[in-house]
Design a protein around this motif. Structure first.
Motif: not given
Length: 79
Positions: A4-33
């Protein structure tokens, strides 16, 4: 995986996706279409390491010194 998106446009990246991308707190992510309209999430810098943007590579390389009026006359033709 829904989230669910917050009123600020924030979402939580699901753990399965974080694990697949090897993301850690503070890591930057890119979004594209992509061409199919799907949103793609990448670890920032992961897909572009060592690669220059194709437009950046060409920027400043043109040798043609057109004046705007000359170029527009050429493009429009003599109708």
């Amino acid at each position: 995986m829904a989230t669910t998106m917050t009123v600020k446009g924030q979402v939580t990246i699901p753990k399965k996706v974080r694990d697949a991308l090897r993301l850690a707190p503070g890591d930057a992510v890119d979004f594209d279409v992509n061409q199919e309209g799907q949103v793609v999430v990448l670890k920032a810098g992961a897909a572009t390491k060592g690669k220059r943007d194709r437009f950046e590579a060409a920027r400043g390389k043109a040798q043609v010194k057109w004046k705007t009026d000359e170029l527009m006359a050429l493009l429009r033709g003599s109708d």
